[in-house]
Scaffold this active site. Structure first.
Site, PDB file in Angstrom:
ATOM      1  N   HIS A  62     -10.050  -4.888  -3.582  1.00  0.00           N
ATOM      2  CA  HIS A  62      -9.071  -5.399  -3.111  1.00  0.00           C
ATOM      3  C   HIS A  62      -8.896  -5.631  -1.425  1.00  0.00           C
ATOM      4  O   HIS A  62      -9.754  -5.065  -0.931  1.00  0.00           O
ATOM      5  CB  HIS A  62      -8.038  -3.924  -3.307  1.00  0.00           C
ATOM      6  CG  HIS A  62      -8.629  -2.902  -2.663  1.00  0.00           C
ATOM      7  ND1 HIS A  62      -9.344  -1.883  -3.415  1.00  0.00           N
ATOM      8  CD2 HIS A  62      -8.451  -2.041  -1.395  1.00  0.00           C
ATOM      9  CE1 HIS A  62      -9.893  -1.037  -2.848  1.00  0.00           C
ATOM     10  NE2 HIS A  62      -9.280  -0.945  -1.562  1.00  0.00           N
ATOM     11  N   HIS A  64      -6.784  -6.062   1.798  1.00  0.00           N
ATOM     12  CA  HIS A  64      -6.029  -5.275   2.734  1.00  0.00           C
ATOM     13  C   HIS A  64      -5.500  -6.555   3.723  1.00  0.00           C
ATOM     14  O   HIS A  64      -6.188  -7.022   4.264  1.00  0.00           O
ATOM     15  CB  HIS A  64      -6.233  -4.297   3.681  1.00  0.00           C
ATOM     16  CG  HIS A  64      -6.874  -3.053   2.847  1.00  0.00           C
ATOM     17  ND1 HIS A  64      -6.092  -1.813   2.731  1.00  0.00           N
ATOM     18  CD2 HIS A  64      -8.036  -2.643   2.236  1.00  0.00           C
ATOM     19  CE1 HIS A  64      -6.788  -0.906   2.137  1.00  0.00           C
ATOM     20  NE2 HIS A  64      -7.663  -1.527   1.901  1.00  0.00           N
ATOM     21  N   GLN A  82     -14.619   2.725   1.168  1.00  0.00           N
ATOM     22  CA  GLN A  82     -13.960   2.363   0.187  1.00  0.00           C
ATOM     23  C   GLN A  82     -13.535   3.426  -0.605  1.00  0.00           C
ATOM     24  O   GLN A  82     -14.309   4.602  -0.964  1.00  0.00           O
ATOM     25  CB  GLN A  82     -14.730   1.349  -0.853  1.00  0.00           C
ATOM     26  CG  GLN A  82     -13.777   0.671  -2.207  1.00  0.00           C
ATOM     27  CD  GLN A  82     -14.817  -0.063  -2.962  1.00  0.00           C
ATOM     28  OE1 GLN A  82     -15.848  -0.408  -2.501  1.00  0.00           O
ATOM     29  NE2 GLN A  82     -14.136  -0.538  -4.057  1.00  0.00           N
ATOM     30  N   ASP A 107       0.753  -1.134  -0.043  1.00  0.00           N
ATOM     31  CA  ASP A 107       0.106   0.076   0.062  1.00  0.00           C
ATOM     32  C   ASP A 107       1.080   1.245   0.096  1.00  0.00           C
ATOM     33  O   ASP A 107       1.793   1.253   0.889  1.00  0.00           O
ATOM     34  CB  ASP A 107      -0.804  -0.162   1.246  1.00  0.00           C
ATOM     35  CG  ASP A 107      -2.123   0.989   0.923  1.00  0.00           C
ATOM     36  OD1 ASP A 107      -3.175   0.517   0.996  1.00  0.00           O
ATOM     37  OD2 ASP A 107      -1.729   2.177   0.988  1.00  0.00           O
TER      38      ASP A 107
HETATM   39  P1  AMP Z   1      -9.503   1.542   0.364  1.00  0.00           P
HETATM   40  O1  AMP Z   1      -9.574   2.853   1.162  1.00  0.00           O
HETATM   41  O2  AMP Z   1      -9.936   0.365   1.096  1.00  0.00           O
HETATM   42  O3  AMP Z   1     -10.231   1.627  -1.000  1.00  0.00           O
HETATM   43  O4  AMP Z   1      -8.118   1.227  -0.071  1.00  0.00           O
HETATM   44  C1  AMP Z   1      -7.552   1.700  -0.994  1.00  0.00           C
HETATM   45  C2  AMP Z   1      -5.964   1.736  -0.799  1.00  0.00           C
HETATM   46  O5  AMP Z   1      -5.129   1.942  -1.892  1.00  0.00           O
HETATM   47  C3  AMP Z   1      -5.758   2.877   0.175  1.00  0.00           C
HETATM   48  O6  AMP Z   1      -5.083   2.179   1.587  1.00  0.00           O
HETATM   49  C4  AMP Z   1      -4.513   3.557  -0.447  1.00  0.00           C
HETATM   50  O7  AMP Z   1      -3.384   4.059   0.501  1.00  0.00           O
HETATM   51  C5  AMP Z   1      -4.004   2.577  -1.547  1.00  0.00           C
HETATM   52  N1  AMP Z   1      -3.408   3.230  -2.771  1.00  0.00           N
HETATM   53  C6  AMP Z   1      -3.939   4.081  -3.462  1.00  0.00           C
HETATM   54  N2  AMP Z   1      -3.279   4.542  -4.767  1.00  0.00           N
HETATM   55  C7  AMP Z   1      -2.158   3.400  -4.741  1.00  0.00           C
HETATM   56  C8  AMP Z   1      -1.166   3.073  -5.374  1.00  0.00           C
HETATM   57  N3  AMP Z   1      -0.991   3.725  -6.506  1.00  0.00           N
HETATM   58  N4  AMP Z   1      -0.259   1.941  -5.115  1.00  0.00           N
HETATM   59  C9  AMP Z   1      -0.390   1.443  -3.714  1.00  0.00           C
HETATM   60  N5  AMP Z   1      -1.351   1.702  -3.018  1.00  0.00           N
HETATM   61  C10 AMP Z   1      -2.409   2.605  -3.507  1.00  0.00           C
END
Ligand code: AMP
Ligand code: ZN
Length: 105
Positions: A98, A100, A92, A30
């Site tokens: 995805h 985590h 989200q 992440d």
């Molecule tokens: P969610 O809030 O459950 O939708 O999780 C989305 C996650 O994606 C967050 O924890 C972000 O930090 C992560 N994220 C967003 N863009 C990227 C990226 N380019 N590479 C890696 N993680 C990312």
């Protein structure tokens, strides 16, 4: 989904530190870690949310869990949390399913 950042990571149009990949999913760190180990497991097929799953998608989601278990074992993590945020109202922020993995180890 041309504007989906996780599709772009899967297609290598956007860089990330992919630590595991197979026919169905990728795993990468992440970008904004909330724990010492914070990994994301992302299916290569674009499914926007658990709430939008269709028949057959359960196999993909089950695969994410299995691979998370395998990667955690490879990293010798003694314990971890798995979570999936569902919809904006569920926290989200990226609308491509995805899983985590968060661990203090
Ligand atoms: P969610 O809030 O459950 O939708 O999780 C989305 C996650 O994606 C967050 O924890 C972000 O930090 C992560 N994220 C967003 N863009 C990227 C990226 N380019 N590479 C890696 N993680 C990312
Ligand atoms: Zn996508």
């Amino acid at each position: 989904m041309n504007d989906c950042i996780f599709c772009k990571i899967c297609n290598k149009e956007l860089s990330s530190d992919i630590i595991y990949e197979d026919e169905y999913c990728v795993c990468f760190s992440d970008i904004n870690p909330q724990a010492k180990t914070h990994l994301l497991f992302v299916p290569k097929v674009h499914i926007s949310s658990i709430s939008e799953m269709e028949d057959g998608h359960e196999l993909i989601v089950a695969h994410l869990i299995k691979i998370a278990r395998n990667v955690a074992k490879d990293l010798k993590l003694p314990g971890y949390k798995l979570h999936i945020a569902v919809n904006k109202e569920g926290g989200q922020t990226v609308f491509h399913i995805h899983l985590h993995l968060l661990s203090h180890y």
